[in-house]
Design a protein around this motif. Structure first.
Motif, PDB file in Angstrom:
ATOM      1  N   UNK A  78       0.823  -1.214   0.000  1.00  0.00           N
ATOM      2  CA  UNK A  78       0.000   0.000   0.000  1.00  0.00           C
ATOM      3  C   UNK A  78       0.859   1.267   0.000  1.00  0.00           C
ATOM      4  N   UNK A  79       1.888   1.385   0.854  1.00  0.00           N
ATOM      5  CA  UNK A  79       2.717   2.593   0.757  1.00  0.00           C
ATOM      6  C   UNK A  79       3.410   2.754  -0.600  1.00  0.00           C
ATOM      7  N   UNK A  80       3.854   1.665  -1.199  1.00  0.00           N
ATOM      8  CA  UNK A  80       4.459   1.767  -2.544  1.00  0.00           C
ATOM      9  C   UNK A  80       3.411   2.271  -3.539  1.00  0.00           C
ATOM     10  N   UNK A  81       2.217   1.684  -3.480  1.00  0.00           N
ATOM     11  CA  UNK A  81       1.158   2.093  -4.412  1.00  0.00           C
ATOM     12  C   UNK A  81       0.804   3.558  -4.213  1.00  0.00           C
ATOM     13  N   UNK A  82       0.730   3.983  -2.966  1.00  0.00           N
ATOM     14  CA  UNK A  82       0.382   5.395  -2.705  1.00  0.00           C
ATOM     15  C   UNK A  82       1.454   6.333  -3.264  1.00  0.00           C
ATOM     16  N   UNK A 101      -7.056  -0.270  -2.948  1.00  0.00           N
ATOM     17  CA  UNK A 101      -6.483   1.077  -3.053  1.00  0.00           C
ATOM     18  C   UNK A 101      -7.153   1.838  -4.204  1.00  0.00           C
ATOM     19  N   UNK A 102      -7.847   2.903  -3.850  1.00  0.00           N
ATOM     20  CA  UNK A 102      -8.565   3.721  -4.837  1.00  0.00           C
ATOM     21  C   UNK A 102      -7.635   4.240  -5.920  1.00  0.00           C
ATOM     22  N   UNK A 103      -8.027   4.073  -7.168  1.00  0.00           N
ATOM     23  CA  UNK A 103      -7.261   4.642  -8.272  1.00  0.00           C
ATOM     24  C   UNK A 103      -6.196   3.711  -8.814  1.00  0.00           C
ATOM     25  N   UNK A 104      -5.818   2.690  -8.032  1.00  0.00           N
ATOM     26  CA  UNK A 104      -4.773   1.764  -8.500  1.00  0.00           C
ATOM     27  C   UNK A 104      -5.388   0.703  -9.407  1.00  0.00           C
ATOM     28  N   UNK A 105      -4.628   0.303 -10.406  1.00  0.00           N
ATOM     29  CA  UNK A 105      -5.011  -0.838 -11.247  1.00  0.00           C
ATOM     30  C   UNK A 105      -3.949  -1.886 -10.974  1.00  0.00           C
ATOM     31  N   UNK A 106      -4.250  -2.816 -10.078  1.00  0.00           N
ATOM     32  CA  UNK A 106      -3.233  -3.779  -9.655  1.00  0.00           C
ATOM     33  C   UNK A 106      -3.488  -5.144 -10.280  1.00  0.00           C
ATOM     34  N   UNK A 107      -2.444  -5.701 -10.859  1.00  0.00           N
ATOM     35  CA  UNK A 107      -2.555  -7.016 -11.473  1.00  0.00           C
ATOM     36  C   UNK A 107      -1.356  -7.871 -11.112  1.00  0.00           C
TER      37      UNK A 107
END
Ligand code: 3PG
Length: 208
Positions: A26-30, A59-65
């Protein structure tokens, strides 16, 4: 459902993340999102990868795959963890079927004309060109435009902030992928500011 075209158009760079600890996801994504990078490929190369994908799905706004999807089981586990897309280093017909069954966009990896033809036969024209720098680089991608005008590439493997523009200038490149935005050493040091700065520079790269 997200399409592979939408995924590849989410930004000029897809961040490739290999995370040792799911708590870092989560911190990396933010940090990446703050810098303007939304597409996050979490490689299935660590024991915590699926938990990281699970954490990122909220996480809002992230496109995680999921990346490094090597077999049908990998694809199923990634989908169950909430992956919005799948990326593989190569092409396998069984993975094409699995991605369709799971209703997830899949970017198969290709490095040769025969592999592009195999992916195309299975209905896939949005492709990861891998490993980009050692497979002929931007000149190879440009040459594929002749016989394969329908193919769109996400070159990955050896891409940096410095060489990304050579790829992004090509009409058949939709985005590039790479680990340089959030490499293991920066994540281990929890240097979110540097990751955000790299993301900001990457998000500003122009597409041709
Ligand atoms: C990948 O899985 O796509 C590559 O490991 C990313 O390549 P890079 O580390 O050279 O950016």
């Amino acid at each position: 459902m997200l399409t592979s075209a939408e995924l590849m158009r989410a930004g000029p760079v897809m961040a490739v993340l290999t995370l040792e600890a799911a708590a870092d996801a989560v911190p990396v994504a933010r940090a990446l999102l703050a810098g303007g990078i939304r597409a996050l490929e979490v490689t299935l190369r660590t024991p915590e990868a699926l938990r990281a994908i699970e954490a990122l799905s909220g996480v809002d706004g992230a496109l995680a795959g999921a990346g490094t999807v090597l077999c049908v089981d990998d694809a199923a586990r990634a989908a169950a963890a909430g992956a919005r897309f799948l990326v593989s280093p190569g092409f396998r017909p069984a993975l094409a079927d699995a991605a369709r069954r799971l209703a997830l966009p899949w970017l198969p990896g290709v490095a040769t004309a025969s592999e592009i033809m195999a992916a195309r036969e299975a209905g896939f024209d949005d492709l990861k060109f891998f490993p980009a720098e050692t497979s002929g680089g931007a000149a190879a991608v440009a040459a594929f435009a002749g016989p394969f005008p329908m193919a769109r590439f996400c070159p990955t493997g050896g891409i940096t902030q410095a060489n990304a523009p050579r790829y992004l200038a090509l009409a058949n490149v939709a985005c590039v992928g790479g680990s340089w935005l959030a490499p293991r050493d920066l994540v281990a040091r929890r240097d979110w500011a540097e990751i955000e700065a790299r993301a900001r520079a990457a998000a500003a790269l122009a597409r041709g």
